[in-house]
Write a protein that holds these residues in place. Structure first.
Motif, PDB file in Angstrom:
ATOM      1  N   SER A   1       0.822  -1.211   0.000  1.00 39.74           N
ATOM      2  CA  SER A   1       0.000   0.000   0.000  1.00 39.74           C
ATOM      3  C   SER A   1       0.857   1.263   0.000  1.00 39.74           C
ATOM      4  O   SER A   1       1.620   1.513   0.945  1.00 39.74           O
ATOM      5  CB  SER A   1      -0.922   0.013   1.215  1.00 39.74           C
ATOM      6  OG  SER A   1      -1.566   1.260   1.344  1.00 39.74           O
ATOM      7  N   TYR A   2       0.684   2.072  -1.030  1.00 39.61           N
ATOM      8  CA  TYR A   2       1.308   3.402  -1.099  1.00 39.61           C
ATOM      9  C   TYR A   2       0.767   4.291   0.022  1.00 39.61           C
ATOM     10  O   TYR A   2       1.531   5.015   0.675  1.00 39.61           O
ATOM     11  CB  TYR A   2       0.993   3.989  -2.473  1.00 39.61           C
ATOM     12  CG  TYR A   2       1.415   5.415  -2.732  1.00 39.61           C
ATOM     13  CD1 TYR A   2       2.736   5.838  -2.600  1.00 39.61           C
ATOM     14  CD2 TYR A   2       0.465   6.357  -3.172  1.00 39.61           C
ATOM     15  CE1 TYR A   2       3.105   7.153  -2.883  1.00 39.61           C
ATOM     16  CE2 TYR A   2       0.830   7.656  -3.471  1.00 39.61           C
ATOM     17  CZ  TYR A   2       2.152   8.057  -3.322  1.00 39.61           C
ATOM     18  OH  TYR A   2       2.524   9.354  -3.609  1.00 39.61           O
ATOM     19  N   ALA A   3      -0.525   4.205   0.283  1.00 41.71           N
ATOM     20  CA  ALA A   3      -1.127   5.033   1.327  1.00 41.71           C
ATOM     21  C   ALA A   3      -0.555   4.682   2.698  1.00 41.71           C
ATOM     22  O   ALA A   3      -0.197   5.567   3.480  1.00 41.71           O
ATOM     23  CB  ALA A   3      -2.643   4.862   1.326  1.00 41.71           C
ATOM     24  N   ASP A   4      -0.455   3.381   2.998  1.00 39.07           N
ATOM     25  CA  ASP A   4      -0.019   2.952   4.323  1.00 39.07           C
ATOM     26  C   ASP A   4       1.484   3.094   4.524  1.00 39.07           C
ATOM     27  O   ASP A   4       1.941   3.453   5.611  1.00 39.07           O
ATOM     28  CB  ASP A   4      -0.414   1.495   4.566  1.00 39.07           C
ATOM     29  CG  ASP A   4      -1.915   1.302   4.666  1.00 39.07           C
ATOM     30  OD1 ASP A   4      -2.632   2.308   4.829  1.00 39.07           O
ATOM     31  OD2 ASP A   4      -2.370   0.148   4.562  1.00 39.07           O
TER      32      ASP A   4
ATOM     33  N   CYS B   1       8.520   9.435  -3.725  1.00 38.08           N
ATOM     34  CA  CYS B   1       8.033   8.266  -4.476  1.00 38.08           C
ATOM     35  C   CYS B   1       7.486   8.726  -5.822  1.00 38.08           C
ATOM     36  O   CYS B   1       6.308   9.051  -5.969  1.00 38.08           O
ATOM     37  CB  CYS B   1       6.949   7.538  -3.683  1.00 38.08           C
ATOM     38  SG  CYS B   1       6.494   5.937  -4.387  1.00 38.08           S
ATOM     39  N   VAL B   2       8.360   8.734  -6.813  1.00 39.67           N
ATOM     40  CA  VAL B   2       8.013   9.229  -8.141  1.00 39.67           C
ATOM     41  C   VAL B   2       7.026   8.296  -8.843  1.00 39.67           C
ATOM     42  O   VAL B   2       6.178   8.748  -9.612  1.00 39.67           O
ATOM     43  CB  VAL B   2       9.298   9.409  -8.989  1.00 39.67           C
ATOM     44  CG1 VAL B   2       8.968   9.802 -10.424  1.00 39.67           C
ATOM     45  CG2 VAL B   2      10.212  10.446  -8.337  1.00 39.67           C
ATOM     46  N   SER B   3       7.100   6.993  -8.555  1.00 39.97           N
ATOM     47  CA  SER B   3       6.286   5.992  -9.268  1.00 39.97           C
ATOM     48  C   SER B   3       5.469   5.158  -8.279  1.00 39.97           C
ATOM     49  O   SER B   3       5.795   4.003  -7.992  1.00 39.97           O
ATOM     50  CB  SER B   3       7.190   5.081 -10.101  1.00 39.97           C
ATOM     51  OG  SER B   3       7.899   5.807 -11.071  1.00 39.97           O
ATOM     52  N   PRO B   4       4.381   5.712  -7.743  1.00 41.04           N
ATOM     53  CA  PRO B   4       3.626   4.987  -6.712  1.00 41.04           C
ATOM     54  C   PRO B   4       2.913   3.736  -7.221  1.00 41.04           C
ATOM     55  O   PRO B   4       2.749   2.778  -6.459  1.00 41.04           O
ATOM     56  CB  PRO B   4       2.636   6.033  -6.194  1.00 41.04           C
ATOM     57  CG  PRO B   4       2.539   7.063  -7.273  1.00 41.04           C
ATOM     58  CD  PRO B   4       3.891   7.086  -7.924  1.00 41.04           C
ATOM     59  N   TRP B   5       2.470   3.715  -8.487  1.00 42.17           N
ATOM     60  CA  TRP B   5       1.893   2.473  -9.004  1.00 42.17           C
ATOM     61  C   TRP B   5       2.970   1.398  -9.035  1.00 42.17           C
ATOM     62  O   TRP B   5       2.714   0.240  -8.651  1.00 42.17           O
ATOM     63  CB  TRP B   5       1.307   2.680 -10.405  1.00 42.17           C
ATOM     64  CG  TRP B   5       0.729   1.413 -10.974  1.00 42.17           C
ATOM     65  CD1 TRP B   5      -0.517   0.891 -10.745  1.00 42.17           C
ATOM     66  CD2 TRP B   5       1.377   0.494 -11.870  1.00 42.17           C
ATOM     67  NE1 TRP B   5      -0.680  -0.290 -11.429  1.00 42.17           N
ATOM     68  CE2 TRP B   5       0.467  -0.558 -12.136  1.00 42.17           C
ATOM     69  CE3 TRP B   5       2.633   0.454 -12.470  1.00 42.17           C
ATOM     70  CZ2 TRP B   5       0.778  -1.639 -12.969  1.00 42.17           C
ATOM     71  CZ3 TRP B   5       2.954  -0.619 -13.306  1.00 42.17           C
ATOM     72  CH2 TRP B   5       2.034  -1.649 -13.551  1.00 42.17           C
ATOM     73  N   GLY B   6       4.169   1.752  -9.442  1.00 44.87           N
ATOM     74  CA  GLY B   6       5.275   0.804  -9.413  1.00 44.87           C
ATOM     75  C   GLY B   6       5.604   0.363  -8.004  1.00 44.87           C
ATOM     76  O   GLY B   6       5.988  -0.787  -7.773  1.00 44.87           O
ATOM     77  N   TYR B   7       5.453   1.273  -7.039  1.00 40.04           N
ATOM     78  CA  TYR B   7       5.691   0.905  -5.638  1.00 40.04           C
ATOM     79  C   TYR B   7       4.695  -0.167  -5.208  1.00 40.04           C
ATOM     80  O   TYR B   7       5.079  -1.184  -4.610  1.00 40.04           O
ATOM     81  CB  TYR B   7       5.575   2.133  -4.737  1.00 40.04           C
ATOM     82  CG  TYR B   7       5.946   1.854  -3.298  1.00 40.04           C
ATOM     83  CD1 TYR B   7       7.257   1.983  -2.860  1.00 40.04           C
ATOM     84  CD2 TYR B   7       4.989   1.426  -2.375  1.00 40.04           C
ATOM     85  CE1 TYR B   7       7.614   1.707  -1.540  1.00 40.04           C
ATOM     86  CE2 TYR B   7       5.326   1.144  -1.062  1.00 40.04           C
ATOM     87  CZ  TYR B   7       6.643   1.285  -0.653  1.00 40.04           C
ATOM     88  OH  TYR B   7       6.984   0.980   0.654  1.00 40.04           O
TER      89      TYR B   7
END
Length: 308
Positions: A30-33, A117-123
């Motif tokens: 999770s990017y949010a968490d 975090c430039v690429s959150p979908w990738g994260y």
């Protein structure tokens, strides 16, 4: 072409195959968490700038960069980018760790722009590419096919232009992992219809300087700082690291602007790409984060002593 479940031998992917690849990706964290929730701990000395969203899901993937709140035009400017390749965890977490615990004291000397975090979908999908199967770190062109790259470039260039002062330094935080050989290079070979040999994954930390302005003493200062935290990558059997000639212990060079790398899109005088190896038996997630922080602080300490 390497063995890969998508595509046909020696034939580049068409749009249907790119769609098939995208459909095969799954959310793994999770990017949010793991990212956004930590921003509340960042000092008010830094302003949170919402500089865009990813088109695949605007509500899930807002993009943020932190800038020095009391910008001082008499101080040099430093850019820090993490997660250009989203799966490279320590770059993201290292940028956040630096912002929370170290940036306030360095703010006496520098203005900062930090995009954690430039690429959150990738994260979230633990991925190197964008949703349209582009490598964002080969996409820093004036007009980019990567929203991640384009939005970051637009924000940084617009912000610096408004402040009327160029960047002194850029730290771009990355990792080299075993999945380069097990997933990402085979995927690249399949996507482009090429044969791409696997390379020997370096066991340890190294930096990638810019061929046109290597600033070797700066790179060496970073290596010396990181060496206190984790081991430095030795050369491979051919005296190289990921195919590039070593110019000093743990230092190689790429021509960053011609390769459209994140480290090449600005005119910063001092540029480094950090490369942490999280799959080493001697590494832990925390030591990898600490290595990224040590790279930044070691480089900044050098600039305080040597840069005009």
């Amino acid at each position: 072409m390497q063995d890969y479940p998508i595509g046909r031998t020696d034939i580049p992917w068409n749009e249907d195959e790119k769609d098939e690849w995208l459909e095969s990706q799954t959310i793994q964290r999770s990017y949010a968490d793991e990212v956004l929730s930590k921003f509340i701990r960042i000092s008010k000395d830094f302003k949170k700038n919402h500089y865009g969203v990813l088109p695949i899901d605007a509500s899930r993937y807002p993009l943020y960069a932190f800038t020095t709140s009391k910008w001082d035009v008499n101080k040099p400017n430093v850019l820090i980018t993490g997660g250009v390749h989203g799966y490279e965890t320590s770059g993201v977490q290292g940028a956040i760790e630096f912002l929370i615990h170290h940036a306030p004291r360095y703010s006496r000397h520098f203005n900062f722009i930090v995009a954690p975090c430039v690429s959150p979908w990738g994260y979230e999908t633990v991925n190197r590419w964008t949703t349209n199967a582009y490598d964002p770190n080969r996409s820093f062109a004036p007009i980019s096919f990567s929203a991640e790259a384009q939005l970051l470039m637009d924000f940084v260039k617009g912000f610096i232009s408004s402040e009327a002062k160029a960047l002194l330094a850029h730290f771009d935080l990355h990792e080299t992992t075993d999945t380069d050989n097990s997933e990402f290079r085979p995927a690249l070979a399949a996507r482009d219809g090429l044969h791409i040999d696997k390379w020997q994954i370096p066991d340890g930390f190294y930096t990638v300087a810019d061929t046109k302005k290597p600033q070797l003493s700066f790179q060496q200062a970073i290596i010396a700082s990181v060496e206190k935290v984790t081991h430095i990558a030795p050369s491979d059997d051919e005296g190289r690291i990921i195919g590039a000639k070593i110019i000093s212990t743990g230092v190689i060079c790429y021509d960053k602007s011609s390769l459209l790398l994140c480290g090449g899109f600005t005119d910063a005088e001092y540029v480094t790409t950090t490369e942490v190896y999280p799959d080493s038996p001697n590494a832990t997630p925390q030591s990898c984060i600490e290595a990224q922080v040590a790279a930044i602080t070691g480089g900044l300490d050098f600039l305080l002593s040597h840069a005009k």
